[in-house]
Design an enzyme around this catalytic site. Structure first.
Site, mmCIF file in Angstrom:
data_model
loop_
_atom_site.group_PDB
_atom_site.id
_atom_site.type_symbol
_atom_site.label_atom_id
_atom_site.label_comp_id
_atom_site.label_asym_id
_atom_site.label_seq_id
_atom_site.Cartn_x
_atom_site.Cartn_y
_atom_site.Cartn_z
ATOM 1 N N CYS A 14 0.811 -1.230 0.000
ATOM 2 C CA CYS A 14 0.000 0.000 0.000
ATOM 3 C C CYS A 14 0.840 1.275 0.000
ATOM 4 C CB CYS A 14 -0.933 0.010 1.208
ATOM 5 S SG CYS A 14 -0.047 0.085 2.789
ATOM 6 N N CYS A 65 10.490 -9.644 4.277
ATOM 7 C CA CYS A 65 9.177 -10.297 4.378
ATOM 8 C C CYS A 65 8.916 -10.652 5.835
ATOM 9 C CB CYS A 65 9.145 -11.553 3.513
ATOM 10 S SG CYS A 65 7.602 -12.486 3.690
ATOM 11 N N CYS A 138 25.625 2.241 14.131
ATOM 12 C CA CYS A 138 26.554 3.352 14.356
ATOM 13 C C CYS A 138 27.863 2.851 14.978
ATOM 14 C CB CYS A 138 25.916 4.424 15.237
ATOM 15 S SG CYS A 138 25.297 3.815 16.817
ATOM 16 N N HIS A 441 24.497 6.042 21.325
ATOM 17 C CA HIS A 441 24.893 6.292 19.930
ATOM 18 C C HIS A 441 26.399 6.500 19.852
ATOM 19 C CE1 HIS A 441 24.467 7.581 15.817
ATOM 20 N NE2 HIS A 441 24.966 8.771 16.062
#
Length: 490
Positions: A14, A65, A138, A441
């Site tokens: 969609c 999938c 990262c 991070h």
């Protein structure tokens, strides 16, 4: 739904765009919401097609999938998946073009930015290329950018002959891997070489290291999945596997033979870890002397240990958190961490030394000396430590020199080294932002041709030495200072 711009996934049924499962998981929820409740009757073909099971990562263009719970390479007979992929690439290219025009106007109108890009009197373009985040990767990007700025190491891989892994119908075409593919034709050295070649070609588009990450998944099971990983642990695994593959050779050519043919390094300058020397040990390899003394009979035991990096504790007296206004107390320096690593230490009850003279475990002292310094000194600050139930982070700022780190006082035989042979200059820093090892991070600062860059995944910005010096370093890379203009190079 959540307005996030991280890890976008587009539904191929969609065209709805949602965030990935490691952001807020709205793409997966979209698939789950689209499921038709099972009934006693068989699903019609129309119902089967409306399952919204297949989606595409808008960053790497890989197809996933949810029913298979895996990445897939299959396409429809009409090649519809490839058409979506090409459409997304065109959208991205047009976005980059408009963004480039906007930045060019800003540069023309801003004298400040012009000064930032002015080198030796002429204005130059930003030549560094960012690395796409493939989903909490990262930790890998920060290490790759750091290694790409270690000139001797990077140049060796970039100058290696390419190994063609594909032939026939797939030759020259980009492949989209799945985890179910076999281990044949997998080369970490080759994918690492391709990545390093892509990083300094001046491309404005961030490079996607998905092929390298696929190989990492295949040969380093610890790093499978998309959860946050420890950058230091990844670096060690990466260097160890590169070292092993270079020793074994690939495509009939031993990489260690190439190293010996192309290198002026003498055998005495090579440090061997697990077999023959490679560029990994020739650049990062050093040797420690470990001295253990029995406190009962005075017996001394000496052992030589090769190393690729040194892991340094942040001394406990500097671990207390300070508020912004609290300036009391000495600041922790890199020298404090090195001194703590090499100072004489009495082993505790859990580390009793088995004395061969006393024939039993005794109290003892331990001391490290550096017997041989490497060409690139990698220093890892132990910011993560285990408590009873969880792993905490030591957020203490450690002051480190950008130039002239003197390692002479930690050498076993300092009198045998020259006056400047133990001086090191900083070339890269990896920083962990956040509170835990499984979250937060990673970014990197690195020096390239006299300029400092900040690498934050896809984003690369020019920065200055003052900003680098204020970073709360996690891994530091120091390059040995060349004493003579004609010093030997790889």
């Amino acid at each position: 739904v959540c307005r996030s711009n991280k890890s976008p996934w587009v539904c191929l049924t969609c065209s709805s765009v949602h965030c990935g499962r490691y952001v807020n998981g709205h793409a997966k929820k979209h698939y789950e919401d689209a499921q038709i409740p099972m009934s006693n009757h068989k699903k019609t073909e129309k119902q089967e097609k409306a399952q919204h099971t297949v989606c595409m990562d808008c960053s790497s263009y890989s197809t996933y999938c949810y029913r298979c719970d895996d990445f897939v390479v299959n396409d429809t007979k009409l090649g519809l998946v490839q058409k979506v992929r090409e459409h997304l690439q065109n959208l991205e290219n047009s976005a980059f073009t408009s963004d480039r025009h906007r930045k060019r106007k800003l540069l023309e109108n801003s004298s400040l930015n012009s000064k930032l890009l002015k080198v030796n009197g002429s204005t130059t373009a930003l030549c560094a290329t960012g690395l796409r985040n493939l989903g909490n990767t990262c930790f890998m990007n920060a290490i790759l950018q750091s290694l790409s700025n270690i000139q001797q190491f990077c140049c060796y891989f970039r100058e290696l002959p390419a190994v063609e892994l594909r032939n026939g119908k797939t030759a020259g075409r980009r492949t989209y891997h799945t985890r179910s593919q076999g281990d044949n034709n997998v080369s970490l050295v080759e994918e690492f070489r391709k990545t390093l070649c892509a990083l300094w070609q001046g491309s404005q588009t961030a490079f996607s290291p998905e092929s390298l990450f696929y190989v990492v998944w295949k040969i380093m099971p610890n790093f499978r999945g998309y959860q946050q990983q420890d950058a230091h642990e990844f670096m060690r695994y990466l260097l160890d596997h590169l070292h092993l593959e270079l020793q074994g050779g690939f495509n009939g050519v031993s990489r260690s033979v190439i190293l010996q043919e192309n290198s002026n390094l003498s055998a005495s300058n090579k440090c061997c870890i697990n077999g023959a020397s490679t560029v990994v040990t020739a650049i990062f390899g050093g040797i420690l002397q470990n001295e253990v003394n029995c406190l009962i009979c005075g017996t001394e035991s000496r052992k030589f240990d090769p190393f690729l990096d040194l892991s340094l504790d942040i001394p406990s007296q500097f671990r207390n958190k300070r508020t912004k206004n609290q300036e009391s107390g000495p600041m922790c320096t890199l020298r404090d961490c090195l001194r703590s690593f090499t100072d004489l230490e009495e082993l505790d009850e859990t580390e009793l030394y088995m004395c061969h003279k006393c024939k039993k475990k005794q109290k003892s002292t331990k001391k490290f000396w550096i017997q041989k310094l490497p060409k690139v000194l990698c220093l890892h600050l132990k910011r993560f430590h285990w408590t009873a139930y969880l792993r905490n982070k030591v957020d203490t700022y450690v002051e480190f020199p950008l130039r002239g780190l003197d390692m002479k006082c930690y050498l076993l035989e300092p009198e045998n080294s020259g006056p400047e042979s133990c001086l090191y200059d900083l070339v890269a820093v990896v920083v962990h932002h956040g509170s835990g090892v499984g979250s937060g991070h990673y970014t990197a600062y690195a020096a390239h041709e006299g300029r400092w860059f900040h690498f934050n995944d896809s984003t690369v910005t020019l920065t200055d030495e003052e900003t680098v010096g204020k970073a709360k370093a996690y891994i530091l890379f120091y390059v040995e200072r060349q004493t003579k203009p004609g010093a030997e190079k790889l």
